[in-house]
Motif scaffolding. Structure first.
Motif, PDB file in Angstrom:
ATOM      1  N   THR A 120       0.786  -1.137   0.193  1.00  0.00           N
ATOM      2  CA  THR A 120      -0.052  -0.062  -0.054  1.00  0.00           C
ATOM      3  C   THR A 120       0.862   1.408  -0.048  1.00  0.00           C
ATOM      4  O   THR A 120       0.441   2.304  -0.653  1.00  0.00           O
ATOM      5  CB  THR A 120      -0.974  -0.093   1.055  1.00  0.00           C
ATOM      6  OG1 THR A 120      -0.099  -0.125   2.307  1.00  0.00           O
ATOM      7  CG2 THR A 120      -2.059  -1.066   1.152  1.00  0.00           C
ATOM      8  N   VAL A 121       1.951   1.385   0.677  1.00  0.00           N
ATOM      9  CA  VAL A 121       2.868   2.492   0.812  1.00  0.00           C
ATOM     10  C   VAL A 121       3.602   2.688  -0.356  1.00  0.00           C
ATOM     11  O   VAL A 121       3.512   3.733  -1.071  1.00  0.00           O
ATOM     12  CB  VAL A 121       3.887   2.437   1.892  1.00  0.00           C
ATOM     13  CG1 VAL A 121       4.805   3.366   1.910  1.00  0.00           C
ATOM     14  CG2 VAL A 121       3.124   2.532   3.062  1.00  0.00           C
ATOM     15  N   ALA A 122       3.830   1.357  -1.195  1.00  0.00           N
ATOM     16  CA  ALA A 122       4.522   1.850  -2.501  1.00  0.00           C
ATOM     17  C   ALA A 122       3.535   2.223  -3.541  1.00  0.00           C
ATOM     18  O   ALA A 122       4.036   3.063  -4.457  1.00  0.00           O
ATOM     19  CB  ALA A 122       5.060   0.357  -2.887  1.00  0.00           C
ATOM     20  N   LEU A 123       2.306   1.799  -3.403  1.00  0.00           N
ATOM     21  CA  LEU A 123       1.194   2.140  -4.457  1.00  0.00           C
ATOM     22  C   LEU A 123       0.729   3.392  -4.073  1.00  0.00           C
ATOM     23  O   LEU A 123      -0.269   3.865  -4.647  1.00  0.00           O
ATOM     24  CB  LEU A 123       0.239   1.080  -4.376  1.00  0.00           C
ATOM     25  CG  LEU A 123       0.627  -0.193  -5.106  1.00  0.00           C
ATOM     26  CD1 LEU A 123      -0.567  -1.206  -5.217  1.00  0.00           C
ATOM     27  CD2 LEU A 123       0.962  -0.044  -6.530  1.00  0.00           C
ATOM     28  N   GLU A 124       1.093   4.095  -2.722  1.00  0.00           N
ATOM     29  CA  GLU A 124       0.471   5.326  -2.159  1.00  0.00           C
ATOM     30  C   GLU A 124      -0.848   5.114  -2.151  1.00  0.00           C
ATOM     31  O   GLU A 124      -1.786   6.000  -2.386  1.00  0.00           O
ATOM     32  CB  GLU A 124       0.802   6.549  -3.347  1.00  0.00           C
ATOM     33  CG  GLU A 124       2.430   6.697  -3.369  1.00  0.00           C
ATOM     34  CD  GLU A 124       2.568   8.194  -4.307  1.00  0.00           C
ATOM     35  OE1 GLU A 124       1.550   8.626  -4.822  1.00  0.00           O
ATOM     36  OE2 GLU A 124       3.959   8.543  -4.244  1.00  0.00           O
ATOM     37  N   HIS A 125      -1.271   4.200  -1.510  1.00  0.00           N
ATOM     38  CA  HIS A 125      -2.773   3.922  -1.162  1.00  0.00           C
ATOM     39  C   HIS A 125      -3.071   4.395   0.039  1.00  0.00           C
ATOM     40  O   HIS A 125      -2.197   4.433   0.961  1.00  0.00           O
ATOM     41  CB  HIS A 125      -3.061   2.386  -1.491  1.00  0.00           C
ATOM     42  CG  HIS A 125      -4.506   1.882  -1.240  1.00  0.00           C
ATOM     43  ND1 HIS A 125      -5.353   1.790  -0.052  1.00  0.00           N
ATOM     44  CD2 HIS A 125      -5.183   1.455  -2.138  1.00  0.00           C
ATOM     45  CE1 HIS A 125      -6.355   1.314  -0.393  1.00  0.00           C
ATOM     46  NE2 HIS A 125      -6.378   1.203  -1.628  1.00  0.00           N
ATOM     47  N   GLU A 126      -4.455   4.885  -0.029  1.00  0.00           N
ATOM     48  CA  GLU A 126      -4.727   5.602   1.319  1.00  0.00           C
ATOM     49  C   GLU A 126      -5.065   4.547   2.525  1.00  0.00           C
ATOM     50  O   GLU A 126      -5.150   5.032   3.847  1.00  0.00           O
ATOM     51  CB  GLU A 126      -6.212   6.298   1.076  1.00  0.00           C
ATOM     52  CG  GLU A 126      -7.312   5.454   0.849  1.00  0.00           C
ATOM     53  CD  GLU A 126      -8.371   6.412   0.402  1.00  0.00           C
ATOM     54  OE1 GLU A 126      -9.460   5.731   0.440  1.00  0.00           O
ATOM     55  OE2 GLU A 126      -8.289   7.539   0.206  1.00  0.00           O
ATOM     56  N   ARG A 127      -4.963   3.312   2.394  1.00  0.00           N
ATOM     57  CA  ARG A 127      -5.392   2.396   3.585  1.00  0.00           C
ATOM     58  C   ARG A 127      -4.193   2.617   4.786  1.00  0.00           C
ATOM     59  O   ARG A 127      -2.901   2.883   4.709  1.00  0.00           O
ATOM     60  CB  ARG A 127      -4.958   1.147   3.257  1.00  0.00           C
ATOM     61  CG  ARG A 127      -5.617   0.038   4.286  1.00  0.00           C
ATOM     62  CD  ARG A 127      -5.214  -1.251   3.967  1.00  0.00           C
ATOM     63  NE  ARG A 127      -5.958  -2.285   5.177  1.00  0.00           N
ATOM     64  CZ  ARG A 127      -5.138  -2.797   5.970  1.00  0.00           C
ATOM     65  NH1 ARG A 127      -3.760  -2.821   5.896  1.00  0.00           N
ATOM     66  NH2 ARG A 127      -5.631  -3.639   6.910  1.00  0.00           N
TER      67      ARG A 127
END
Length: 223
Positions: A120-127
Motif C-alpha cells: 500500500t505504501v509503495a502504491l500510495e494507497h490511502e489504507r
C-alpha cells in the motif's frame, strides 16, 4: 488484544484491497526491493499453501539460505498464480494457524501488516492499518529484531505522531511520522520521500539508500 482476530481481519482486508488493484498496480514495485506487488502477495500466502516437508525441501535447494528460498518461491508462485488466486489465498486462509519460525502469533501479525504496507505504501494507497494492530508490533522492536531486518537506527530516535510510542536514545536526532511508517523503518524498509519528519528523515528515504542484502545477494528485511 485478540491477536488471532486481528490477523484474520488483516488478511481479509488485504484480500479485498488486492481484488481492487489494476493490472498495472499488480506489476508495480513494492517496498521489497526486487519484488513487485505480485511477488509480495505470493510470499504472504506461501506458509498457508506449503507443507513443512516441502518447505524443508525448498530450504535444502537454497542451501539453507532462508531469504534465497523465499525469493525464489515468491517469484515462482507469482508467475504461476492469477491475481484472483493470490487474493483468495489470503481470504481463504484468514484463520490459518501459520506462524513464522520465531515470534509466534505476534510475528504472524507483523508478517501480514508489514507486507501489506510494502504494497500500500509503495502504491500510495490511502489504507491505514488500525493502530491496535500496529502497537504490539512496535512494542516488540528490539536491537535483535533491528539487526535481523537490517534497520540501522544509530544516532536517531523514532517518535510516533499518532500513537504514544518512541524508540531510541533520548540524545538521538528525532525522526517522527505515522506509527505504521515507523514500523516499516524498524523492519528495514526505505520509504518514499515526504512521509517522515526530522533532520534525519532523508536517511530512511528510498532515494537516498538501498536496502541491505544477505551474503548471497538476497534481501535481508523480508519478514
Amino acid at each position: 488484544m485478540d491477536i488471532r482476530g486481528a490477523i484474520a481481519d488483516e488478511r481479509v482486508e488485504l484480500a479485498a484491497l488486492l481484488d481492487g488493484l489494476t493490472e498495472q498496480q499488480w506489476k508495480a514495485p513494492s517496498l521489497c526491493e526486487g519484488w513487485r506487488v505480485r511477488e509480495v502477495a505470493a510470499h504472504m500466502s506461501f506458509g498457508f499453501r506449503t507443507g513443512r516437508g516441502q518447505v524443508l525441501r525448498e530450504l535444502l535447494r537454497a542451501r539453507g539460505r532462508l531469504h534465497r528460498m523465499t525469493d525464489r518461491c515468491a517469484r515462482r508462485d507469482a508467475a504461476a498464480m492469477s491475481e484472483g488466486e493470490l487474493a483468495a489465498a489470503l481470504r481463504n486462509n484468514a484463520h490459518h494457524p501459520w506462524t513464522p519460525p520465531v515470534g509466534g502469533l505476534t510475528a504472524a501479525l507483523g508478517h501480514d501488516v508489514v507486507h501489506g504496507l510494502d504494497i500500500t505504501v509503495a502504491l500510495e494507497h490511502e489504507r491505514r492499518v488500525p493502530l491496535e494492530r500496529v502497537r504490539p508490533l512496535l512494542e516488540g522492536v528490539t536491537p535483535r529484531s533491528l539487526k535481523f531486518f537490517g534497520a540501522d537506527l544509530t544516532g536517531v530516535s523514532l517518535h510516533a505522531e499518532d500513537l504514544e510510542w518512541s524508540y531510541g536514545a533520548a540524545s538521538g536526532t528525532p525522526v517522527s511520522g505515522a506509527a505504521q511508517d515507523l514500523l516499516l523503518i524498524a523492519f528495514g524498509r526505505a520509504l518514499p520521500p515526504g512521509r517522515l519528519r526530522g533532520e534525519a528523515a532523508d536517511r530512511f528515504s528510498a532515494t537516498t539508500r538501498s536496502r541491505p542484502r544477505g551474503q548471497g545477494g538476497e534481501i535481508r528485511q523480508r519478514p
